[in-house]
Design a protein around this motif. Structure first.
Motif, PDB file in Angstrom:
ATOM      1  N   ILE A  14       4.696  12.928  14.482  1.00  0.00           N
ATOM      2  CA  ILE A  14       5.764  11.953  14.278  1.00  0.00           C
ATOM      3  C   ILE A  14       6.076  11.330  15.630  1.00  0.00           C
ATOM      4  CG2 ILE A  14       8.207  11.664  13.655  1.00  0.00           C
ATOM      5  CD1 ILE A  14       7.817  13.978  11.666  1.00  0.00           C
ATOM      6  N   GLY A  15       6.188  10.023  15.670  1.00  0.00           N
ATOM      7  CA  GLY A  15       6.430   9.309  16.905  1.00  0.00           C
ATOM      8  C   GLY A  15       5.171   8.694  17.503  1.00  0.00           C
ATOM      9  N   SER A  16       4.014   8.943  16.867  1.00  0.00           N
ATOM     10  CA  SER A  16       2.775   8.339  17.358  1.00  0.00           C
ATOM     11  C   SER A  16       2.840   6.829  17.197  1.00  0.00           C
ATOM     12  CB  SER A  16       1.569   8.878  16.573  1.00  0.00           C
ATOM     13  OG  SER A  16       1.385  10.247  16.824  1.00  0.00           O
ATOM     14  N   GLY A  17       2.249   6.117  18.129  1.00  0.00           N
ATOM     15  CA  GLY A  17       2.252   4.660  18.099  1.00  0.00           C
ATOM     16  C   GLY A  17       1.034   4.108  17.379  1.00  0.00           C
ATOM     17  N   PHE A  18       1.251   3.037  16.645  1.00  0.00           N
ATOM     18  CA  PHE A  18       0.186   2.381  15.896  1.00  0.00           C
ATOM     19  C   PHE A  18       0.353   0.873  15.983  1.00  0.00           C
ATOM     20  CE2 PHE A  18       0.518   6.525  14.005  1.00  0.00           C
ATOM     21  CZ  PHE A  18      -0.789   6.864  13.722  1.00  0.00           C
ATOM     22  N   ILE A  19      -0.715   0.164  15.732  1.00  0.00           N
ATOM     23  CA  ILE A  19      -0.665  -1.275  15.496  1.00  0.00           C
ATOM     24  C   ILE A  19      -0.727  -1.427  13.983  1.00  0.00           C
ATOM     25  CG2 ILE A  19      -1.797  -3.498  15.807  1.00  0.00           C
ATOM     26  CD1 ILE A  19      -0.567  -2.286  18.377  1.00  0.00           C
ATOM     27  N   TYR A  20       0.285  -2.099  13.417  1.00  0.00           N
ATOM     28  CA  TYR A  20       0.333  -2.317  11.970  1.00  0.00           C
ATOM     29  C   TYR A  20      -0.273  -3.669  11.648  1.00  0.00           C
ATOM     30  CZ  TYR A  20       2.036  -3.372   7.332  1.00  0.00           C
ATOM     31  OH  TYR A  20       2.107  -3.720   6.014  1.00  0.00           O
ATOM     32  N   GLN A  21      -1.221  -3.690  10.761  1.00  0.00           N
ATOM     33  CA  GLN A  21      -1.836  -4.928  10.299  1.00  0.00           C
ATOM     34  C   GLN A  21      -1.534  -5.072   8.827  1.00  0.00           C
ATOM     35  OE1 GLN A  21      -5.550  -5.397  13.154  1.00  0.00           O
ATOM     36  NE2 GLN A  21      -4.609  -7.010  12.047  1.00  0.00           N
ATOM     37  N   SER A  22      -0.698  -6.038   8.499  1.00  0.00           N
ATOM     38  CA  SER A  22      -0.361  -6.265   7.096  1.00  0.00           C
ATOM     39  C   SER A  22      -1.568  -6.844   6.377  1.00  0.00           C
ATOM     40  CB  SER A  22       0.830  -7.218   6.974  1.00  0.00           C
ATOM     41  OG  SER A  22       0.446  -8.518   7.342  1.00  0.00           O
ATOM     42  N   SER A  54      11.715  -0.981   6.524  1.00  0.00           N
ATOM     43  CA  SER A  54      12.161  -0.425   5.243  1.00  0.00           C
ATOM     44  C   SER A  54      10.958  -0.043   4.405  1.00  0.00           C
ATOM     45  CB  SER A  54      12.976  -1.455   4.463  1.00  0.00           C
ATOM     46  OG  SER A  54      14.150  -1.774   5.144  1.00  0.00           O
ATOM     47  N   GLY A  55      11.089   1.019   3.661  1.00  0.00           N
ATOM     48  CA  GLY A  55      10.027   1.434   2.754  1.00  0.00           C
ATOM     49  C   GLY A  55       8.985   2.272   3.464  1.00  0.00           C
ATOM     50  N   CYS A  56       7.823   2.339   2.860  1.00  0.00           N
ATOM     51  CA  CYS A  56       6.728   3.113   3.422  1.00  0.00           C
ATOM     52  C   CYS A  56       5.489   2.227   3.520  1.00  0.00           C
ATOM     53  CB  CYS A  56       6.465   4.358   2.591  1.00  0.00           C
ATOM     54  SG  CYS A  56       6.176   4.035   0.846  1.00  0.00           S
ATOM     55  N   PHE A  57       4.549   2.637   4.373  1.00  0.00           N
ATOM     56  CA  PHE A  57       3.403   1.798   4.694  1.00  0.00           C
ATOM     57  C   PHE A  57       2.122   2.607   4.615  1.00  0.00           C
ATOM     58  CE2 PHE A  57       7.137  -0.001   6.460  1.00  0.00           C
ATOM     59  CZ  PHE A  57       6.981  -1.360   6.287  1.00  0.00           C
ATOM     60  N   SER A  58       1.087   1.999   4.077  1.00  0.00           N
ATOM     61  CA  SER A  58      -0.211   2.649   3.934  1.00  0.00           C
ATOM     62  C   SER A  58      -0.799   2.963   5.299  1.00  0.00           C
ATOM     63  CB  SER A  58      -1.164   1.733   3.163  1.00  0.00           C
ATOM     64  OG  SER A  58      -2.476   2.266   3.184  1.00  0.00           O
ATOM     65  N   VAL A  59      -1.324   4.180   5.452  1.00  0.00           N
ATOM     66  CA  VAL A  59      -1.972   4.538   6.714  1.00  0.00           C
ATOM     67  C   VAL A  59      -3.270   3.756   6.891  1.00  0.00           C
ATOM     68  CG1 VAL A  59      -0.895   6.823   6.772  1.00  0.00           C
ATOM     69  CG2 VAL A  59      -3.196   6.567   5.790  1.00  0.00           C
ATOM     70  N   ASP A  60      -3.780   3.158   5.823  1.00  0.00           N
ATOM     71  CA  ASP A  60      -4.993   2.331   5.906  1.00  0.00           C
ATOM     72  C   ASP A  60      -4.764   1.064   6.731  1.00  0.00           C
ATOM     73  OD1 ASP A  60      -6.376   4.144   4.346  1.00  0.00           O
ATOM     74  OD2 ASP A  60      -6.073   3.019   2.493  1.00  0.00           O
ATOM     75  N   HIS A  61      -3.499   0.695   6.949  1.00  0.00           N
ATOM     76  CA  HIS A  61      -3.181  -0.513   7.713  1.00  0.00           C
ATOM     77  C   HIS A  61      -2.708  -0.198   9.122  1.00  0.00           C
ATOM     78  CE1 HIS A  61      -3.634  -3.238   4.315  1.00  0.00           C
ATOM     79  NE2 HIS A  61      -3.103  -2.268   3.599  1.00  0.00           N
ATOM     80  N   LEU A  62      -2.913   1.050   9.560  1.00  0.00           N
ATOM     81  CA  LEU A  62      -2.473   1.470  10.888  1.00  0.00           C
ATOM     82  C   LEU A  62      -3.679   1.771  11.777  1.00  0.00           C
ATOM     83  CD1 LEU A  62       0.375   3.956   9.904  1.00  0.00           C
ATOM     84  CD2 LEU A  62       0.608   1.567  10.592  1.00  0.00           C
ATOM     85  N   THR A  63      -3.615   1.283  13.003  1.00  0.00           N
ATOM     86  CA  THR A  63      -4.623   1.592  14.014  1.00  0.00           C
ATOM     87  C   THR A  63      -3.916   2.312  15.130  1.00  0.00           C
ATOM     88  OG1 THR A  63      -5.846  -0.416  13.454  1.00  0.00           O
ATOM     89  CG2 THR A  63      -6.324   0.605  15.591  1.00  0.00           C
ATOM     90  N   TYR A  64      -4.380   3.510  15.480  1.00  0.00           N
ATOM     91  CA  TYR A  64      -3.726   4.332  16.488  1.00  0.00           C
ATOM     92  C   TYR A  64      -3.668   3.613  17.828  1.00  0.00           C
ATOM     93  CZ  TYR A  64      -2.495   8.376  19.286  1.00  0.00           C
ATOM     94  OH  TYR A  64      -1.869   9.246  20.140  1.00  0.00           O
TER      95      TYR A  64
END
Length: 67
Positions: A14-22, A54-64
């Motif tokens: 928890i607290g790891s950083g990611f780039i979120y790509q919608s 808000s809400g939750c996000f798919s880990v498929d759209h996250l790049t560490y």
């Protein structure tokens, strides 16, 4: 092969950083940080909560990107 919630939680804290790509973004994205462990929804999608979102996000759209 998609990552399971257990695999995601074992690899990232928890607290790891990611780039979120919608779904609409073709490149780039914004830096975000997890605020929960991942879990699997009834649909089978593995999701996580993100700081300031808000809400939750798919880990498929996250790049560490780092902690």
């Amino acid at each position: 092969m998609k990552m399971t919630a257990d695999q995601f939680n074992a690899k990232y804290t928890i607290g790891s950083g990611f780039i979120y790509q919608s779904v609409m973004a073709f490149r780039g994205g914004e830096a975000v940080y997890t605020t929960s462990e991942a879990w699997t929804m009834c649909s089978g999608e593995v999701v996580v909560k993100l700081r300031g979102k808000s809400g939750c996000f798919s880990v498929d759209h996250l790049t560490y990107a780092g902690a």
